[in-house]
Write an enzyme that holds these catalytic residues in place. Structure first.
Site, PDB file in Angstrom:
ATOM      1  N   ASP A  32      -2.760  11.087 -19.045  1.00  0.00           N
ATOM      2  CA  ASP A  32      -2.113  10.227 -20.316  1.00  0.00           C
ATOM      3  C   ASP A  32      -1.017  11.691 -20.635  1.00  0.00           C
ATOM      4  OD1 ASP A  32      -3.113   7.495 -19.480  1.00  0.00           O
ATOM      5  OD2 ASP A  32      -4.167   7.937 -21.592  1.00  0.00           O
ATOM      6  N   LYS A  33       0.095  11.341 -21.065  1.00  0.00           N
ATOM      7  CA  LYS A  33       0.520  12.626 -21.723  1.00  0.00           C
ATOM      8  C   LYS A  33      -0.094  13.250 -22.430  1.00  0.00           C
ATOM      9  CE  LYS A  33       5.117  13.467 -23.744  1.00  0.00           C
ATOM     10  NZ  LYS A  33       6.320  12.706 -24.500  1.00  0.00           N
TER      11      LYS A  33
END
Length: 359
Positions: free
Chosen positions: A183-184
């Site tokens: 995930d970012k």
């Protein structure tokens, strides 16, 4: 710490983990036909222009259908997107309706401007924290905040853009060699293929759960010493941007071990308990750890999407891919990599009075 030649955890033990926290790992190798089509425009300095005048055959035709005749190598959907972006003119005026009927004698100007998605597949030099690299693969320590692959809202500045600049071979590989994601706002270790044989082998290894990853996390509350969440994950029916435990979801299992307990003080100056966790995946669903621990009433610190209050100075979810182990896809040599806590998470660990994580 990098250990080359160490023995990966036995496949039957709890240290076994799937390599796909984030998006499903195998499917990421296949770009959509539109994306592949758009990619052909990459590198064009000035957009190609095509002009035509409506004759009897075009009179009364929908504008988008005329464009298909003028540029048959592009999909109708792609050409409709150019209309929406103001790249089509009739008699010198921007045409914005794909359904508009063409009149006899009208002059058409079409600019074949690359889409944002096409432009996303460009090299962008950026610093990469490379932990290990050879001719077949590299292991990178991704910082929080870095998007792995271009997508809507993040068409540049991604890890893939950096990989395209890092080595020329990335341009010949599906998604620049990316075989799994984080995930970012999750930091930590990722493996990336540099050759097609390595990419193919890594995808198969991920599918077979032969790439092992372990995470460190901070969760709200006092958790059990060890616990397993075995619950299917799918799209949240109430919000398409979230995942949730749903009966129609895909099987997912996470093993969680509490390393230590700490405290933080909320806005009302009340002391709250926080648990330091070691998480091991046995599947690779989107947001799996975040969903599973929240489902058990212990959301990650500073993860508001899944109910975690901001705390300990963190402005992103307290999750870090700390250990990665697998056999080299070409040589078969066992590889084990570890990444220390990044500064923000390390500071949060100290603020909670937690000892250095050992797992």
């Amino acid at each position: 710490m990098v250990q080359v030649g160490s023995t990966p955890p036995p496949s039957g033990e709890l240290y076994r983990a799937d390599a796909a926290q984030g998006e499903p790992s195998v499917s990421v190798l296949h770009d959509s036909p539109d994306a592949q089509e758009d990619a052909h425009d990459v590198g064009t300095e000035a957009p190609e222009r095509r002009e035509a005048e409506a004759g009897a055959a075009e009179q009364g035709l929908r504008l988008d259908k005329w464009l298909v005749q003028l540029a048959p190598e592009f999909s109708r959907n792609h050409l409709q997107g150019l209309i929406d972006r103001g790249c089509v003119q009739l008699d010198g005026q921007v045409a914005t309706q794909a359904s508009r009927k063409v009149r006899l004698g009208q002059r058409l100007l079409l600019e074949l401007v690359p889409t944002e998605e096409a432009l996303a597949f460009r090299a962008e030099a950026m610093p990469l924290d490379i932990v290990f690299e050879d001719e077949h693969l590299l292991v990178v320590h991704k910082p929080a905040g870095l998007v792995v692959h271009p997508a809507a809202g993040n068409w540049s500045g991604t890890l893939m853009n950096g990989l395209l600049a890092h080595h020329a071979g990335a341009a010949t590989l599906p998604r620049g060699g990316i075989v799994h994601r984080l995930d970012k706002d999750t930091s930590g270790l990722m493996v990336v293929g540099k050759s097609l044989p390595a990419v193919t082998a890594l995808v198969r290894m991920i599918a077979a759960r032969e790439v092992h990853r372990e995470y460190l996390a901070l969760a709200h509350g006092r958790t059990p010493e060890s616990w397993t969440v075995d619950a299917p994950i799918g799209r949240d029916p109430q919000s398409r941007t979230r995942m949730a435990v749903v009966g129609s979801g895909k099987p997912a299992r996470t093993d969680v071990f509490r390393l230590a307990e700490g405290e933080w003080q909320d806005a009302r100056e009340l002391r709250r308990t926080v648990s330091a966790l070691h998480c091991v995946l046995h599947s690779g669903r989107t947001h799996q750890i975040r969903v599973h621990v929240s489902h058990q009433g212990h959301p990650l610190v500073s993860d508001p999407m899944y109910g975690g209050a901001q705390a300990l100075g963190l402005d992103r979810q307290a999750l870090h891919a700390a250990r990665l182990s697998f056999e080299h896809p070409i040589t078969g040599a066992p590889l084990v990599f570890s990444a220390p806590l990044p500064d923000d998470l390390g500071t949060a660990w100290e603020r909670a009075g937690l000892p250095e994580p050992r797992f």
